[in-house]
Design a protein around this motif. Structure first.
Motif, short mmCIF file in Angstrom:
data_model
loop_
_atom_site.label_atom_id
_atom_site.label_comp_id
_atom_site.label_asym_id
_atom_site.label_seq_id
_atom_site.Cartn_x
_atom_site.Cartn_y
_atom_site.Cartn_z
N LEU A 21 0.80 -1.22 0.00
CA LEU A 21 0.00 0.00 0.00
C LEU A 21 0.84 1.28 0.00
O LEU A 21 0.31 2.37 -0.05
CB LEU A 21 -0.94 0.01 1.20
CG LEU A 21 -2.00 -1.08 1.21
CD1 LEU A 21 -2.75 -1.09 2.53
CD2 LEU A 21 -2.96 -0.91 0.04
N GLN A 24 0.16 4.74 -1.87
CA GLN A 24 -1.24 4.77 -2.29
C GLN A 24 -1.97 5.74 -1.35
O GLN A 24 -1.44 6.14 -0.33
CB GLN A 24 -1.85 3.38 -2.23
CG GLN A 24 -1.16 2.35 -3.08
CD GLN A 24 -1.22 2.68 -4.56
OE1 GLN A 24 -2.25 3.11 -5.07
NE2 GLN A 24 -0.10 2.49 -5.25
N THR A 25 -3.20 6.07 -1.69
CA THR A 25 -3.98 7.01 -0.87
C THR A 25 -5.03 6.29 -0.04
O THR A 25 -5.73 5.41 -0.54
CB THR A 25 -4.66 8.06 -1.75
OG1 THR A 25 -3.65 8.79 -2.46
CG2 THR A 25 -5.49 9.03 -0.94
N ALA A 26 -5.13 6.69 1.22
CA ALA A 26 -6.21 6.27 2.11
C ALA A 26 -7.00 7.51 2.49
O ALA A 26 -6.47 8.61 2.51
CB ALA A 26 -5.65 5.61 3.36
N MET A 48 1.32 4.83 3.44
CA MET A 48 0.27 5.45 2.66
C MET A 48 0.23 6.96 2.85
O MET A 48 0.62 7.48 3.89
CB MET A 48 -1.10 4.87 3.03
CG MET A 48 -1.22 3.39 2.75
SD MET A 48 -2.92 2.81 2.90
CE MET A 48 -3.54 3.31 1.29
N PRO A 103 -4.01 6.89 -6.51
CA PRO A 103 -5.37 6.35 -6.41
C PRO A 103 -5.76 6.02 -4.97
O PRO A 103 -4.91 5.67 -4.16
CB PRO A 103 -5.33 5.08 -7.25
CG PRO A 103 -3.91 4.79 -7.54
CD PRO A 103 -3.11 6.03 -7.25
N ILE A 104 -7.05 6.14 -4.68
CA ILE A 104 -7.57 5.81 -3.36
C ILE A 104 -7.72 4.29 -3.28
O ILE A 104 -8.42 3.69 -4.08
CB ILE A 104 -8.93 6.49 -3.10
CG1 ILE A 104 -8.75 8.01 -3.10
CG2 ILE A 104 -9.53 6.01 -1.78
CD1 ILE A 104 -10.05 8.79 -3.09
N LYS A 105 -7.06 3.69 -2.30
CA LYS A 105 -7.11 2.24 -2.11
C LYS A 105 -7.82 1.84 -0.83
O LYS A 105 -8.27 0.71 -0.70
CB LYS A 105 -5.69 1.64 -2.09
CG LYS A 105 -4.96 1.80 -3.39
CD LYS A 105 -5.61 0.97 -4.48
CE LYS A 105 -4.82 1.06 -5.76
NZ LYS A 105 -5.41 0.28 -6.82
N VAL A 106 -7.89 2.76 0.15
CA VAL A 106 -8.52 2.46 1.44
C VAL A 106 -9.41 3.62 1.83
O VAL A 106 -9.01 4.78 1.71
CB VAL A 106 -7.45 2.26 2.54
CG1 VAL A 106 -8.09 2.09 3.91
CG2 VAL A 106 -6.54 1.09 2.22
#
Length: 124
Positions: A21, A24-26, A48, A103-106
């Motif tokens: 992760l 990536q974006t949360a 993140m 991209p939003i992953k969480v």
């Protein structure tokens, strides 16, 4: 009273960077200084970038400054938004993904109340 020390030790020893992760974006929706702050810490430990969302921009800015000073500029960013504005959430997510550059992953939903209108269309 149960002894949770083994679980706590295991969580602290977990190699968060191995989750894939990193960078990536949360998004934490309904950020507060209790449970959501613990989640924020775990997500940043996973590498993140984290967008925090609540109504009070000054509190968001203070939290972002605290984390960014320690972890690097752009790790945490605050977005002031009233989550009762259901119609605006889709645009908020697009803004967050663009501003965070990943991209939003969480998504962690921590707001006290959430309701959709009965006629809300299903999203694909």
């Amino acid at each position: 009273m149960d002894d949770h020390s083994n679980t706590t030790t295991e969580l602290k020893a977990y190699d968060w960077k191995s989750t894939g992760l990193s960078n990536q974006t949360a998004v934490i929706m309904g950020y507060g200084t209790a449970v959501a702050d613990v989640v924020l810490q775990a997500l940043t430990e996973a590498g993140m970038k984290v967008a925090i969302v609540s109504r009070t921009q000054s509190k968001l800015d203070a939290t972002a400054t605290k984390y960014n000073t320690k972890l690097g500029e752009g790790t945490v960013k605050g977005f002031s938004f009233d989550l009762s504005n259901v119609a605006g959430v889709k645009d908020l997510m697009a803004t967050i993904a663009t501003d965070m550059g990943a991209p939003i992953k969480v998504i962690y939903y921590n707001a006290a109340q959430f309701s959709l209108p009965y006629d809300a269309p299903a999203e694909e």
